[in-house]
Design an enzyme around this catalytic site. Structure first.
Site, PDB file in Angstrom:
ATOM      1  N   ASP A 123       0.923  -1.149   0.137  1.00  0.00           N
ATOM      2  CA  ASP A 123       0.006   0.177  -0.017  1.00  0.00           C
ATOM      3  C   ASP A 123       0.954   1.186   0.125  1.00  0.00           C
ATOM      4  O   ASP A 123       1.827   1.196   0.355  1.00  0.00           O
ATOM      5  CB  ASP A 123      -0.843   0.143   1.267  1.00  0.00           C
ATOM      6  CG  ASP A 123      -1.791  -1.128   1.245  1.00  0.00           C
ATOM      7  OD1 ASP A 123      -2.172  -1.676   0.039  1.00  0.00           O
ATOM      8  OD2 ASP A 123      -2.016  -1.387   2.459  1.00  0.00           O
TER       9      ASP A 123
HETATM   10  N1  URA Z   1      -1.126  -6.030   3.809  1.00  0.00           N
HETATM   11  C1  URA Z   1      -1.594  -4.717   3.934  1.00  0.00           C
HETATM   12  O1  URA Z   1      -2.571  -4.422   4.430  1.00  0.00           O
HETATM   13  N2  URA Z   1      -1.100  -4.032   3.317  1.00  0.00           N
HETATM   14  C2  URA Z   1       0.044  -3.917   2.611  1.00  0.00           C
HETATM   15  O2  URA Z   1       0.837  -3.041   1.890  1.00  0.00           O
HETATM   16  C3  URA Z   1       0.587  -5.323   2.624  1.00  0.00           C
HETATM   17  C4  URA Z   1       0.042  -6.316   3.223  1.00  0.00           C
END
Ligand code: URA
Length: 235
Positions: free
Chosen positions: A105
C-alpha cells in the site's frame, strides 16, 4: 519473421492476464514500433519493440532489485499524479520494463522486489505459490494470545473473505511480526481491523527468501546478491 497477437505478446511476459492486456491496449497505453496500437487482435512482428506507458515490456537482460519502499509512493510503474517506486530508481532503470513483483500500500514501507522477469513475478505471485511474506506491524490496541490463535486458525474477514492460517509473533503489547502465505488486498490491515486493532504502521521485512537489507535506507535500492538471486529463482 513471426507474427503474434498483441494481447498474447503482452500476456506472455507474465505481467498481465490476457484480459488486462486487452484493457491496456484499448486504453491506448500500448505502442508497437513507436505507433500507438488500440486493437488487441493486431498481429505484431515478434521482434517489434512493444512499449506500455513508454516502457519496454521485455528487456534484453533480466534485472532484480531490492527496494526499501518508503511511505508515500505507489507500487506501480505509472499512476497519474502519484510518485511511483520507479521514480526512486536511476535513469538507467527507467526504460527496461521493470515493475514491482507484488504490491505494498502507499503508506506501507519495506521490501519490494523490482524485476523485468515476468515469468518469475508470475510464479511468485501466483495464488498457488504461497511465498511467505513477513510484516512488522504496529496496531492501536493491545495484541494478545487470542489474536495469535485467531491468526493461526485462519481468519474470516468482515466481508466473509477466508484467510489462510497466519503466524503472529508478538513483540510487544502493540507490535508483532505476522507471516502470511498469500497476498489478499490490504490483508494485514483487514485482519487486524477484524480483531478491532487497526494498523498504525506496517513494514514488510521479508519476501520469500529475501530479507530487507538493514543497510538500505528508506527509498534505497540495490541489485540482489548472487545468493539472493539463486534463492529467489529457486522459489
Ligand atoms: N497488507 C496490507 O494491509 N497492506 C500492505 O501493504 C501489505 C499487506
Amino acid at each position: 519473421m513471426g507474427l503474434e497477437r498483441l494481447d498474447k505478446r503482452l500476456a506472455a511476459t507474465g505481467r498481465w492476464s490476457r484480459k488486462e492486456a486487452r484493457e491496456l491496449i484499448r486504453a491506448g497505453r500500448v505502442s508497437v514500433g513507436g505507433t500507438p496500437c488500440h486493437a488487441p487482435e493486431s498481429k505484431v512482428d515478434e521482434c517489434a519493440p512493444v512499449l506500455v506507458d513508454g516502457a519496454a515490456i521485455g528487456a534484453d537482460r533480466p534485472v532484480y532489485l531490492m527496494l526499501h519502499k518508503p511511505a508515500g509512493v505507489v507500487s506501480s510503474t505509472a499512476e497519474l499524479g502519484e510518485r511511483t517506486v520507479l521514480d526512486l530508481l536511476g535513469e538507467e532503470y527507467q526504460n527496461i520494463g521493470l515493475f514491482p513483483a507484488g504490491r505494498l500500500d502507499k503508506d506501507t514501507e519495506g521490501l519490494l522486489l523490482l524485476t523485468n522477469d515476468g515469468a518469475l513475478a508470475h510464479r511468485l505471485l501466483s495464488p498457488r505459490s504461497h511465498v511467505d511474506k513477513v510484516y512488522y506491524v504496529e496496531v492501536d490496541g493491545a495484541l494478545d494470545q487470542d489474536d495469535v490463535q485467531a491468526a493461526r486458525a485462519g481468519m474470516t474477514l468482515g466481508d466473509g473473505t477466508e484467510c489462510l492460517p497466519a503466524e503472529l509473533e508478538l513483540l510487544s503489547s502493540d507490535s508483532a511480526h505476522i507471516t502470511l502465505r498469500e497476498g489478499k488486498y490490504h490483508q494485514v490491515k483487514r485482519m487486524m481491523a477484524s480483531r478491532g486493532k487497526p494498523v498504525r504502521y506496517l513494514k514488510r521485512v521479508r519476501f520469500g527468501p529475501l530479507t530487507l537489507d538493514a543497510a538500505l535506507p528508506k527509498g534505497g535500492w540495490r541489485a540482489l546478491s548472487e545468493g539472493e538471486l539463486e534463492a529467489i529463482l529457486g522459489e
